[in-house]
Enzyme design. Sequence first.
Site, PDB file in Angstrom:
ATOM      1  N   CYS A  87       0.814  -1.236   0.000  1.00  0.00           N
ATOM      2  CA  CYS A  87       0.000   0.000   0.000  1.00  0.00           C
ATOM      3  C   CYS A  87       0.842   1.279   0.000  1.00  0.00           C
ATOM      4  CB  CYS A  87      -0.923   0.052   1.205  1.00  0.00           C
ATOM      5  SG  CYS A  87      -1.721  -1.485   1.577  1.00  0.00           S
ATOM      6  N   LYS A  88       1.943   1.260   0.755  1.00  0.00           N
ATOM      7  CA  LYS A  88       2.722   2.493   0.892  1.00  0.00           C
ATOM      8  C   LYS A  88       3.874   2.577  -0.118  1.00  0.00           C
ATOM      9  CE  LYS A  88       0.779   3.925   4.885  1.00  0.00           C
ATOM     10  NZ  LYS A  88      -0.539   3.294   4.697  1.00  0.00           N
TER      11      LYS A  88
END
Lengths: 245, 190
Positions: B130-131
């Site tokens: 996600c990051k």
Amino acid sequence: MANDREVLRDIWDGKLPVCFNINDEEICDLQTPESYYLMIPRLSYFPLVWDKILIFHSRIFCIQKVKKHFVKHIHSDRQEMEMWLDYNGTPLKWHYPVGLLYDLYAYDTQLPWTVTVHFEKFPENEILHCNSREVVESHFMSTVKEADALKHRGQIISTMQKKEHTQLWLGLQNDKFDQFWAVNKKLMDTSGSDGEFKHIPFRFYSTDEGPFIQKLVKPFTEGQPKSLLNLIEEVYPDIGCDKGI
Amino acid sequence: MLFTYKQFEFCLYCFKKSSDYFKDEWSICHISNSSNDNIYLKKKVLKSYLWGEKSLIICWEYNIIYSFSYSVPILYFNACFDNGKLLSVNDIEILVHDVFKQQLQENKLGIFSQQEHPYTRTPFFILHPCKTENFLKPIVSISSNINPLVTWLSAIAPVVDLNIDPRYGTVCFNKEKFDSLSNNINHSEI
């Protein structure tokens, strides 16, 4: 969503009758335990009904536990009582929706679909561990996130509040269509600046154990929305699709 | 798109060239089917650890795979004991370096979890992507950084006890060296 609500509802309401039998070899009782029957939503996951199976079979389960306790003493394995299912010798991957598993492995079988419950010899090289509902929730949310990354570059899911994520999950878990769609409609929204999804989120699975197929496919060709047939042809260019599908 | 599959592929071959040069034993795996012809990187490492009072040999396997959904690389990993038994999330937590432990305890499922490997279809752990996009964005925009894969990997790999030789960095920021390496890439491989 308004115009295809009936279709969404029909898909949501799809259920499968499943018959659960405990593996004979794992029973140390003279009586064969009764089969346990459940109607399970096709969109749901098996671990969400495990508690019901466990309660039904609790008598045998307790005997098993006691037996194990005495035989293995303190040498007990951490994961000894981890539950898993198989159909015809194929361990069922709990992280696939129930309907997908049925369509992959049992589409030609008579209903109810009979699967075997195991507590021993967890096939850790084939299926993921699942020791709590949180694991199922985490898996489900990661698929929703991935789908949104394809549809909206993840912008919708990342701006949602935690309680909306929870509502989405509880909607699925408790089979509440309205609760689920109240949140999911945002994720299916195409009224943003582009007026369409970036890509169609999909995966093609087959029983051959090869990789599942996933690629970037735009939802439109020259302004025309793609049909499922168009998608299949794009993903499998070598397969001459029967136009009658 | 931030980081396309073509860029990933190119970075991967460069990485592999460096790896051969440093004798680091990364290998390239090919996956072909009707619509895809993809590659990923793989490495197996044996390491010994003190487990309580015993010394244990753990075999780590690391795979670097491109995610088409997120347009970023993802690190997949598994670890097994010398009897072949896979390590659980809790076991891996024990092996993780102390500096990452607290973060891990606060948000275990949010950092890594077991998932199905997209190519082998077997259980693997992944570090959540996600990051990664936010992390890659500034890196990709640095024009002198020719291999963002190295920057990304060297930042996240220590979490799972994977050490990236600092010399990968010298190749990655040294244009001359990079060019000489990339010129040696056999174009039929790409």
